[in-house]
Design a protein around this motif. Structure first.
Motif, PDB file in Angstrom:
ATOM      1  N   GLY A  16     -26.241  40.769   2.237  1.00  0.00           N
ATOM      2  CA  GLY A  16     -26.764  41.194   0.221  1.00  0.00           C
ATOM      3  C   GLY A  16     -27.433  43.059   0.775  1.00  0.00           C
ATOM      4  O   GLY A  16     -26.014  43.139  -0.021  1.00  0.00           O
ATOM      5  N   GLU A  58     -23.624  29.839   6.273  1.00  0.00           N
ATOM      6  CA  GLU A  58     -24.992  30.914   5.026  1.00  0.00           C
ATOM      7  C   GLU A  58     -23.620  31.374   3.585  1.00  0.00           C
ATOM      8  O   GLU A  58     -22.850  31.652   3.820  1.00  0.00           O
ATOM      9  CB  GLU A  58     -25.918  31.541   5.729  1.00  0.00           C
ATOM     10  N   HIS A  59     -22.483  31.935   5.209  1.00  0.00           N
ATOM     11  CA  HIS A  59     -21.514  33.061   4.543  1.00  0.00           C
ATOM     12  C   HIS A  59     -19.955  32.710   4.656  1.00  0.00           C
ATOM     13  O   HIS A  59     -19.461  33.557   4.642  1.00  0.00           O
ATOM     14  CB  HIS A  59     -21.852  34.261   5.781  1.00  0.00           C
ATOM     15  N   ASN A  60     -19.994  31.307   5.255  1.00  0.00           N
ATOM     16  CA  ASN A  60     -18.923  30.754   5.301  1.00  0.00           C
ATOM     17  C   ASN A  60     -17.813  30.160   4.781  1.00  0.00           C
ATOM     18  O   ASN A  60     -18.558  29.269   3.442  1.00  0.00           O
ATOM     19  CB  ASN A  60     -18.997  30.023   6.808  1.00  0.00           C
ATOM     20  N   VAL A  61     -16.996  30.811   4.041  1.00  0.00           N
ATOM     21  CA  VAL A  61     -15.888  30.821   2.835  1.00  0.00           C
ATOM     22  C   VAL A  61     -14.759  30.444   3.870  1.00  0.00           C
ATOM     23  O   VAL A  61     -13.976  30.947   4.160  1.00  0.00           O
ATOM     24  CB  VAL A  61     -15.687  31.018   1.815  1.00  0.00           C
ATOM     25  N   ASP A  75     -17.663  35.535   5.440  1.00  0.00           N
ATOM     26  CA  ASP A  75     -18.221  36.285   4.492  1.00  0.00           C
ATOM     27  C   ASP A  75     -16.866  36.990   3.830  1.00  0.00           C
ATOM     28  O   ASP A  75     -16.753  38.036   4.134  1.00  0.00           O
ATOM     29  CB  ASP A  75     -19.767  37.387   4.852  1.00  0.00           C
ATOM     30  N   PRO A  76     -16.091  36.690   3.072  1.00  0.00           N
ATOM     31  CA  PRO A  76     -14.821  37.683   2.706  1.00  0.00           C
ATOM     32  C   PRO A  76     -15.003  38.696   1.504  1.00  0.00           C
ATOM     33  O   PRO A  76     -14.797  39.449   1.254  1.00  0.00           O
ATOM     34  CB  PRO A  76     -14.145  36.352   2.080  1.00  0.00           C
ATOM     35  N   PHE A  77     -16.366  37.896   0.525  1.00  0.00           N
ATOM     36  CA  PHE A  77     -16.795  39.249  -0.151  1.00  0.00           C
ATOM     37  C   PHE A  77     -17.407  40.510   0.793  1.00  0.00           C
ATOM     38  O   PHE A  77     -16.798  41.692   0.431  1.00  0.00           O
ATOM     39  CB  PHE A  77     -17.890  38.868  -0.946  1.00  0.00           C
ATOM     40  N   LEU A  78     -17.597  40.622   1.756  1.00  0.00           N
ATOM     41  CA  LEU A  78     -18.315  41.992   2.619  1.00  0.00           C
ATOM     42  C   LEU A  78     -16.994  42.650   3.565  1.00  0.00           C
ATOM     43  O   LEU A  78     -17.081  43.543   3.485  1.00  0.00           O
ATOM     44  CB  LEU A  78     -19.631  41.306   3.582  1.00  0.00           C
ATOM     45  N   VAL A  83     -13.905  42.542   2.245  1.00  0.00           N
ATOM     46  CA  VAL A  83     -13.034  42.768   1.226  1.00  0.00           C
ATOM     47  C   VAL A  83     -13.436  44.135   1.214  1.00  0.00           C
ATOM     48  O   VAL A  83     -12.897  45.472   0.863  1.00  0.00           O
ATOM     49  CB  VAL A  83     -13.066  42.123   0.783  1.00  0.00           C
ATOM     50  N   THR A 140      -7.586  30.816  -0.333  1.00  0.00           N
ATOM     51  CA  THR A 140      -7.726  32.165  -1.318  1.00  0.00           C
ATOM     52  C   THR A 140      -8.286  33.003  -0.621  1.00  0.00           C
ATOM     53  O   THR A 140      -7.802  34.140  -0.451  1.00  0.00           O
ATOM     54  CB  THR A 140      -8.299  31.631  -2.311  1.00  0.00           C
ATOM     55  N   ALA A 141     -10.060  32.706  -0.246  1.00  0.00           N
ATOM     56  CA  ALA A 141     -10.194  33.318   0.406  1.00  0.00           C
ATOM     57  C   ALA A 141      -9.716  34.595   1.973  1.00  0.00           C
ATOM     58  O   ALA A 141      -9.660  35.886   1.822  1.00  0.00           O
ATOM     59  CB  ALA A 141     -11.612  32.762   1.476  1.00  0.00           C
TER      60      ALA A 141
END
Lengths: 745, 153
Positions: free
Chosen positions: A189, A234-237, A242-245, A247, A283-284
């Motif tokens: 985060g 925790e972060h897997n998609v 953690d695709p958000f991080l 990207v 999509t991720a």
């Protein structure tokens, strides 16, 4: 209704209202009660009342009288009241309201509250609706919190700082040192917030850009860890960590690597790794790949990497998910517009994708017009090396989009007059102008600014293509055919077309020469068929892949099935025989040398060998001219004569051509033929070549009629002619009982 | 992100979050245009569309449409993941969330959103952390309320 009814109850009542009027009534009563409650001093139900007001506000009713209540609740010491108070502030107050300033002090206090939950409320509200003044006031507090030991607070403070920098870019300097140190955090985060903050700082200030370029290795390392790390619940998609991080980091790397070789080099390996290892089935993963492609194309990446990026976009075009296909198309459009050189280098790949995916792109492109525009754009910028199949594909697409014919031909015409370098574009443009020239000449078209185009302009454009040394033989063929087709679509310059066509009858290029000779014949001996032959083409059926249609401009040749091919085929044979002859003569002479002599049509030529060949060629051509089919005059009156000619006869069908000519002193106008046949015969009338028969035999009107029947003996026809001659309207009838047999039946 | 809207098939707004300062009139205009545009889309259409200078990403979950307005540099595919994450968070919190939960507990829906997104950007990428924070905040609220109800002095 009791004024202290709880939120849920009120919602239930409102939802129970059967009409808009009833709902309004309920809400008015409720608001009145709430207002009364607000005016009262301390009471326990304050947060409920504000919540009710916020619900009413969301339904669209005015709630500005709740603003002061928000301010009061925020200042309360109760967490539940603060919570709803801050929510209310975010919903009802914005920086334009005066009341927002009043909460600045509360926010300041709450930022240092002992409970992180209260701090979080304050941070969130500031980041959501903090005005520039508030930001300036509270920036030092935020900066302090960035160094806090609590990751929960740190991550929120980072995003708050982002908001402050957006409001007052100069304050960015305050956060630069902390931002840098935040990169070593483990908490995702906080990292995420830090990356966003750095992105914002770099975008606003080029000095920051220089400074943070030094962080590229660190960012690369973080990315590598994410990409290679194992599964983390925790972060897997969908298999991506953690695709958000990921990207956001890629986006930051894009900004840092732009226009900077050193930074770009440092990230090359990483980008290659991400591009090849990321699973794009969901999509991720696709989101990460998409960002990677954007980054690769924007920095100074090496060509191998760019090819990789374009390949990814190409794969996206094949994806089942229409969102991914949309993304790939918009990206390709952007790339074509901004990065010319990348496109030029990888045109093959891009166009391959466009070509292969024509069907799905068409199915899903926002509109046919968008589709045509996109392909046109690619042709204009990268069309020089487009595959041959793209030309027939685009033509097929255009014929299918019948409502866009006018728009398309206008667009292509403009592209043609500005530049004739891109051969595929030239070919498609010539084809369209030939086919839809009449729409072009009309001048108006809804979707494009009007431009007056005269027949001369159009013919000029086509002749320029024909004569230009930049045009390939194929393009010149397209242009010549287009000029020929226009002979039935324009009215004033038919003679010009006739002369162009006859000039090219002695062209060096064998292909052009053949076409010109055939078109010449179409003008002279087969003029009566010219209109039918050059009619508008029907929508082309899609060929299965692998089967090349060949040169689509050849299709008009296939159109007039009956008499021509016989002659056409025979003409081609002598060409083959010429080659054979040349072989016999010794192939040290490439055919080109011999054809050079074909410029002179006279049999007298200095080179005896080649003149022999030339003679042979001409002789063969001469010998092949068929005797014209006999034509019978079926009607003659007052200078108007109608001749009939049968061009092909099988057991069950005949093609009949009527030729009307006029030997009077003045033109005959409004000429129209109607025909009737017995029930056992079927009749199909083709479009006439016109309705004006020039005076004194200067021209004719021809019309072709197809007859099919079971029994030739029953073939009879009654023809009615209507026309205007010398100011009088006339109508005549003629019965045809026997039909002449064609030349070679 | 510029805004996030939740509305149902009848065009009733269930949640609105604005990350840029706009007047009420402007907000209402955007809401009605978004509602009209998105509801008019055929079911098989792409989730992305261009509107003025913004990229709009929307997705339908049961009876609710989730609709975001993005800026040019924002990643549309990632935003789809963002919406998915938000729905998952709501689902985890409410247990098989449906539209009614969001109607009757809109304040909680906002609190969850405010833990997930701040200033138009994601603040927490871990599902577990987020769920824990919500629990703690609710627990904190209850304890304080309890304390207030029964003061020891």
């Amino acid at each position: 209704m009791s004024p202290s009814v709880c939120l849920q109850e009120m919602i239930r009542v409102i939802r129970g209202a059967r009409t808009q009027g009833e709902e309004r009534g309920v809400i008015q009563r409720e608001c009145a009660a709430i207002r009364a409650q607000f005016r009262q001093a301390d009471n326990g139900g304050r947060s409920h009342n504000l919540a009710k007001l916020l619900y009413v506000h969301m339904l669209g009713y005015p709630a500005h009288f709740g603003q002061m209540e928000c301010v009061r609740l925020i200042a309360s010491s109760k967490y539940s009241e603060k919570r709803i108070g801050y929510l209310g502030a975010m919903m009802l107050l914005d920086e334009k309201q005066d009341a927002s300033l009043l909460i600045t002090n509360s926010i300041k206090n709450d930022l240092s509250h002992s409970s992180q939950h209260v701090q979080s409320l304050a941070l969130c509200t500031l980041a959501c609706m903090g005005s520039a003044e508030m930001c300036r006031d509270l920036a030092p507090e935020i900066e302090r919190l960035l160094k806090a030991s609590n990751s929960y607070i740190k991550k929120k403070a980072a995003l708050c700082a982002v908001h402050i920098v957006r409001k007052i870019p100069e304050l960015g300097e305050m956060f630069t040192p902390s931002a840098h140190s935040l990169l070593s955090e483990k908490n995702h985060g906080v990292l995420h917030g830090a990356v966003i903050l750095i992105t914002e700082l770099c975008e606003r200030n080029p000095d920051n850009l220089k400074q943070f370029r030094k962080s590229v290795p660190e960012l690369v390392q973080i990315m590598k860890n994410l990409v290679t790390s194992g599964y983390s619940p925790e972060h897997n998609v969908a298999g991506i960590s953690d695709p958000f991080l990921q990207v956001r980091i890629l986006r930051l790397l894009r900004i840092l690597g732009r226009n900077n070789d050193a930074a770009s080099d440092a990230m090359n390996d990483l980008l290659a790794q991400v591009a090849t290892n990321t699973d794009s089935s969901k999509t991720a993963g696709s989101a990460v790949l998409y960002e990677t492609v954007l980054t690769i194309m924007d920095i100074r990446s090496e060509s191998g990497l760019r090819v990789l990026a374009v390949n990814i976009l190409g794969r996206f075009l094949l994806n089942n998910d229409r969102n991914i296909r949309y993304i790939s198309m918009t990206s390709l459009q952007k790339i074509v517009q901004t990065d010319h050189t990348a496109v030029q280098r990888h045109r093959g790949t891009i166009v391959d994708c466009l070509k292969d995916q024509d069907a799905s792109v068409k199915r899903y492109a926002p509109s046919q017009r968008w589709h045509i525009d996109t392909i046109l754009h690619v042709l204009v910028t990268a069309g020089g090396d487009v595959r041959d199949e793209t030309v027939p594909n685009l033509i097929q697409l255009i014929t299918a989009a019948s409502e866009l014919h006018c728009y398309t031909v206008h667009k292509l015409y403009r592209a043609l007059i500005s530049d004739i370098v891109q051969q595929s574009l030239v070919q498609v443009a010539c084809w369209c102008i030939g086919e839809y020239g009449d729409l072009l000449l009309k001048g108006e078209c809804e979707e494009i600014t009007p431009m007056q185009v005269t027949e001369d302009d159009v013919l000029d454009a086509l002749e320029t293509v024909l004569q230009s040394h930049m045009s390939t033989p194929t393009s010149r063929g397209f242009a010549l055919t287009a000029i020929m087709k226009l002979s039935t679509r324009i009215t004033n310059n038919v003679d010009r077309i006739r002369s162009v066509v006859s000039i090219y009858g002695s062209c060096i290029d064998v292909e052009l020469q053949q076409r010109a000779v055939e078109y010449n014949a179409l003008f002279k001996k087969y003029d009566h068929m010219r209109a039918a032959v050059l009619e508008r083409m029907p929508v082309i059926d899609r060929n299965s892949s692998g089967q090349t249609n060949g040169d689509p401009s050849v299709e008009p040749m296939k159109e007039f099935n009956q008499p021509k091919p016989v002659q056409g085929v025979l003409i081609q044979e002598p060409a083959n025989q010429v080659c054979d002859l040349l072989d016999l003569l010794g192939d040290s002479n490439p055919p080109l040398l011999v054809t050079n002599d074909h410029t002179s049509t006279a049999p007298n030529s200095t080179n005896s060998t080649s003149s022999n060949v030339q003679d042979n060629l001409l002789d063969l051509l001469g010998g092949l001219e068929p005797t014209p089919a006999p034509s019978v005059t079926v009607f003659e009156k007052g200078g108007l004569s109608l001749k009939l000619q049968c061009d092909q006869q099988t057991e069950t069908s005949t093609t009949v051509t009527f030729t009307a000519s006029n030997s009077t002193q003045s033109d005959i106008t409004g000429f129209n033929l109607q025909a009737a046949v017995p029930k056992s015969v079927q009749l199909q009338m083709k479009a006439p070549s016109g309705d004006l028969i020039p005076a004194q035999g200067c021209g004719t009107v021809t019309q072709t009629v197809l007859l099919s029947y079971t029994n030739k003996a029953n073939l009879k026809m009654r023809v009615r002619l209507s026309y205007s001659s010398q100011g009088t309207a006339c109508q005549d009838m003629v019965q045809i009982d026997s039909f002449p047999s064609p030349a070679w039946s | 992100m510029r805004f996030l809207l939740l509305f149902n098939r009848q065009g009733r707004l269930r949640l609105q979050k604005w990350f840029i300062p706009l007047s009420n009139r402007e907000k209402n205009k955007i809401i009605s245009e978004m509602t009209l545009t998105v509801l008019a889309r055929p079911p098989k259409a792409c989730s992305f569309l261009q509107w003025r200078d913004l990229k709009i990403v929307y997705r339908r979950y049961a009876s609710l449409f989730f609709c975001c307005g993005l800026e040019d540099q924002d990643n549309e595919l990632l935003t789809l993941e963002l919406l998915q994450r938000y729905v998952e968070l709501l689902d985890q919190y409410f247990g098989n969330v449906c539209e009614l939960d969001i109607i009757f507990n809109f304040d909680k829906a906002y609190f969850i959103l405010d833990e997930f997104i701040m200033g138009g950007e994601i603040q927490e990428t871990s599902r577990l952390c987020l769920a824990r924070h919500m629990e703690e905040a609710d627990a904190f609220q209850e304890t304080v309320d309890e304390y207030e109800k029964n003061p020891t002095y």
